[in-house]
Scaffold this motif. Structure first.
Motif: not given
Length: 892
Positions: A874-876
């Motif tokens: 989800k972060q990248y």
């Protein structure tokens, strides 16, 4: 009247009495719950909960051993394919047995006056009990395992009587079935004592120092073949209609005052076979327990069946004994006026069984669908009800097509009001629908819903035919797809494959039939496990009003659109998507080699274990008082729950052998060892005596036994030996070879729980489901990737798994999450994780090794892997699989 918000979905979960269903609004739980339930049940549930949590303190050693074996020991059952699966009794079955044993062993219930102590309603009086002997009623929803409860109660009575001289229980059993079809069903379970060994009813020899299996000697006598050859060790299985003696049977010379006292005025009736004289049975035995299946028949003191049981009790009293126990099991223990039997001691209502997916969910047509149905003005029955019959066939057809993919046959059940109309419906179905030609089974019942055992030879042949068809109708070998019956079959015809019920009669209170009994014919599940299944119920307004009255029992009736063009109400079927013409299955297919296991257990002799080389922290040897030494409690090393309680006898003699045996069995169960008990027992004995406490101890000392019950000692013994045995036997091969190949397109259809899913374009499967929401998100990502040719969720049905050594040192199996095809020459195995556990590094190491092995063996296709954690994903937010592979390639 909804279920408590904390009510669990698993039928194995231990249920807190405070969250059980009761027939009122949740706001009234604190003030009215006790008074709105079966009068004895509420208080008994609380008492039995304390009894359970104490480790069954107050019961006898035999009862305690059996309870622990049934409900606390792990039980593995072999499977045709794959690794063994764990068997576990439903909590409803467990609570029923715990209640029976609590009442008998702890409370010492002898009659109705003892039971009345548990009344929570304040309205139970002695006049409500017709019997003068010990009688317990267990209420369990149809399909929740009443026969299993009967088998457990029978085994308990047998061993309790065999092993304990002061027991007033019995080793002879009269098992009564309500009709000939139920008799056949019970006989199938009891024949050869099959149910006692297929299920973990009988403990293994050596468990708690007894040879249970060797000692379980019983002879099954069926119906008219009843012959007493031994004074104990008999199961008499008979139809309820035989539970009285005919006047043509001469009295025995040893019958004191037989006519006036014992036989009395005997009922007679025409049946196809001779009657069973139970008076002859009890002349030759001194102990008897009665078990009634579907026991709502035996409720009226005026009926012959009740009077015959009373006669048996009186006969045993005359000989200085008594009927040891009458146990009735039924889904509807109710009188004709709707009042529940006051003897009900345990209750698993239908609403709880449906919620926990123990039985099917009833589904009714929604308002729009019902509005399309009407009764036509016609004197011909099938013309009048054509709308209802045709809708039933449409719904059945949809269910039939879905279940057929799984090798199952759906059954349509039609209920009429008399034999003439029954035949009319059968002719209509066979004439109008080609697939039903020769596939309609007609059953003519009496007005009370029971198949008659008439005296004529023709009827006898008909009955035998029905019995055979009753046992076979669920199978694909049977030609029948539809049952058409007068009224309905009250019990016995427990077809698992009924998916649609059509009711074409007006039910009334005068019929004394309950909606639970009507729905009961379609409630039994087709598939094992917790998958939701459904039975569609269609019928006239009067019939639907009758069925809907079950909502007073808390059952939530789901409604859905029915008819042509609507979706079938069946479990989700995952299958190869051949129906989708937009898919090229050949291109989407993924091939996975199956390698030989790298990790295996080499079964060396356990005598090779050397306690001198075992590393561990010695346990402190404590000094306990005499009072503390008398109660010895063993707790599960992971949960801390009590598993084993030993109360020393009056002489204060401790038997260390049962404790060493307990440790030995615990180690063997956890490691799934099937032999070597004697060798392991000796090693554990030496370890406890010489090493566990860093000093030599006296195993005969009660203080030593008390020390062994401490959690630290229990955990040390079991964990040290598990580690040592794994170190001795778990081996790793230096190489691997290709043994087979998995092609996704060869996966057989299977069912899953009703849940969210993705309809993929890039998968051979028709649906992708996820074990978590993150898995669905990831599947959607794969679907959007331009550089992905195809992908698939690695379902259990695919059978792609890797062996590895888990964090406990034992051999385990790991199923990676996704298979991704990037080209014909490149496939990536993907593992996704929301929250990492201790085994993840071990699984990834094994997956890496698998990829290296397969790429060394062959070069046509390159296999690789990637680990994707939810936080990083989800972060990248990668846009392509190439981005994902580059950013998540290395497992940290």
């Amino acid at each position: 009247m909804a279920l408590h918000p904390d009510f669990p979905g698993s039928p194995h979960a231990i249920l807190d009495p405070a969250i059980r269903w009761f027939p009122a609004d949740e706001a009234l739980r604190e003030t009215s719950m006790d008074k709105l339930m079966p009068p004895l049940v509420s208080q008994l549930r609380r008492k039995v909960r304390v009894f359970r949590e104490s480790g069954y303190v107050g019961t006898t050693r035999t009862s305690q051993s059996l309870l622990r074996w049934w409900f606390q020991e792990p039980h593995l059952q072999p499977q045709v394919e794959g690794t063994p699966v764990e068997f576990q009794y439903f909590f409803a079955q467990r609570e029923a047995l715990e209640t029976i044993i609590y009442l008998y062993d702890v409370v010492g219930v002898k009659d109705k006056f003892d039971l009345m102590r548990f009344d929570s309603s304040g309205s139970v009086s002695a006049s409500l009990f017709d019997e003068s002997w010990r009688r317990f009623v267990v209420k369990m929803a149809t399909g929740s395992g009443k026969t299993k409860v009967m088998s457990l109660a029978l085994a308990w009575s047998f061993f309790r009587k065999l092993y304990e001289a002061d027991s007033a229980l019995a080793r002879n059993f009269l098992v009564i079935a309500p009709n000939i079809i139920v008799l056949d069903r019970i006989y199938k379970d009891f024949q050869g004592l099959r149910i006692f060994f297929d299920d973990p009813v009988i403990p293994d020899n050596g468990f708690d120092g007894q040879n249970w299996r060797d000692d379980f000697q019983l002879t099954l006598h069926l119906q008219d073949e009843v012959r007493v050859t031994h004074r104990s060790g008999n199961i008499f299985l008979t139809n309820i209609h035989r539970v009285y003696a005919g006047e043509d049977i001469p009295p025995s010379p040893d019958d004191g005052n037989t006519m006036d006292y014992f036989l009395g005025k005997r009922p007679t009736g025409a049946t196809t076979d001779s009657k069973v004289d139970l008076g002859m049975i009890v002349r030759d035995i001194d102990e008897l327990m009665i078990l009634n299946d579907e026991a709502h028949h035996i409720h009226d003191a005026r009926l012959a069946w009740f009077q015959s049981i009373q006669d048996i009790h009186h006969r045993l009293l005359q000989k200085g004994g008594s009927l040891s126990l009458q146990l009735d099991v039924t889904a509807t223990p109710k009188h004709n006026n709707g009042a529940i039997f006051v003897q009900t001691v345990a209750d698993y209502p239908l609403v709880e069984a449906i919620w926990q997916n123990v039985v099917k969910h009833p589904v009714l047509p929604d308002a729009a669908s019902r509005a399309k149905l009407c009764e036509r003005q016609s004197s011909k029955y099938t013309e009048k009800y054509a709308d209802y019959i045709d809708l039933g066939v449409i719904e059945w057809r949809k269910a039939y097509d879905e279940h057929q993919k799984l090798g199952k046959k759906a059954i349509l059940f039609v209920m009429t009001d008399d034999t003439k109309n029954c035949d009319d419906v059968a002719a209509y179905l066979e004439g109008r629908y080609p697939e039903l030609k020769g596939a309609v089974l007609v059953i003519h019942t009496k007005n009370n819903g029971e198949i008659s055992e008439a005296a004529t030879g023709k009827a006898k042949e008909e009955l035998e035919r029905l019995r055979k068809q009753a046992n076979e109708i669920d199978t694909l070998a049977s030609p029948y797809k539809v049952i058409v019956s007068v009224l309905m079959l009250k019990e016995g015809w427990d077809v698992r494959n009924v998916t649609t019920i059509v009711g074409l009669r007006a039910y009334s209170a005068k019929s004394n039939i309950l909606p639970e009994q009507t729905l009961g014919r379609g409630l039994r599940k087709m598939y094992p496990g917790g998958v939701e299944e459904y039975v569609s119920v269609i019928g006239t307004d009067a019939f639907m009003e009758f069925v809907e009255s079950i909502q007073a029992e808390g059952v939530v009736l789901e409604r859905k659109a029915m008819g042509a063009g609507t979706q079938p109400k069946t479990p989700l079927v995952i299958e190869i998507d051949y129906a989708n013409k937009q898919k090229n299955i050949d291109t989407l297919d993924i091939e996975i080699p199956v390698l030989s296991p790298r990790i295996y257990r080499e079964y060396k002799h356990l005598s090779d274990l050397d306690i001198r080389t075992m590393t561990f922290q010695p346990v402190v040897y404590q000094q306990f008082s005499e009072e503390e030494q008398r109660e010895i409690v063993f707790k599960d090393i992971t949960t801390g729950e009590i598993t084993h309680t030993t109360i020393l006898d009056s002489a204060g003699m401790a038997d260390y052998r049962s404790v060493i045996g307990y440790f030995t069995q615990a180690v063997m169960k956890e490691l799934r060892l099937i032999s070597g008990y004697d060798a392991l027992y000796g090693k554990i004995k030496a370890f406890v005596r010489e090493a566990l406490f860093a000093q030599m101890v006296d195993l005969e000392s009660p203080n030593t036994l008390r020390n062994l019950s401490e959690l630290a000692a229990t955990k040390t013994v079991i964990e040290v030996f598990k580690k040592a045995i794994n170190a001795l036997t778990v081996q790793t091969k230096g190489d691997a070879e290709i043994r087979d190949t998995i092609k996704l397109r060869q996966t057989r259809p299977f069912i899953v729980k009703d849940q969210g899913y993705l309809m993929p374009k890039k998968s051979v499967f028709n649906r992708v489901i996820g074990d978590s929401h993150f898995e669905l998100e990831f599947a959607s990502f794969l679907e959007s990737c331009n550089d992905v040719v195809s992908f698939a969720k690695n379902y259990l049905a695919v059978h792609f798994k890797l062996d590895y050594v888990n964090v406990g040192g034992d051999i385990a199996h790991y199923y990676p999450d996704f298979l991704v095809k990037l080209s014909d020459s490149r496939i990536v195995v993907v593992e996704t994780k929301g929250q990492e556990d201790l085994d993840v590094p071990l699984k990834m190491r094994r997956l890496r090794q698998w990829c290296e092995d397969i790429n060394t063996i062959q070069a046509d296709i390159n296999y690789d892997f990637v680990y994707v954690d939810e936080v990083g994903f989800k972060q990248y937010a990668p846009k392509t699989f190439g981005d994902l592979f580059a950013g998540f390639r290395e497992y940290k």
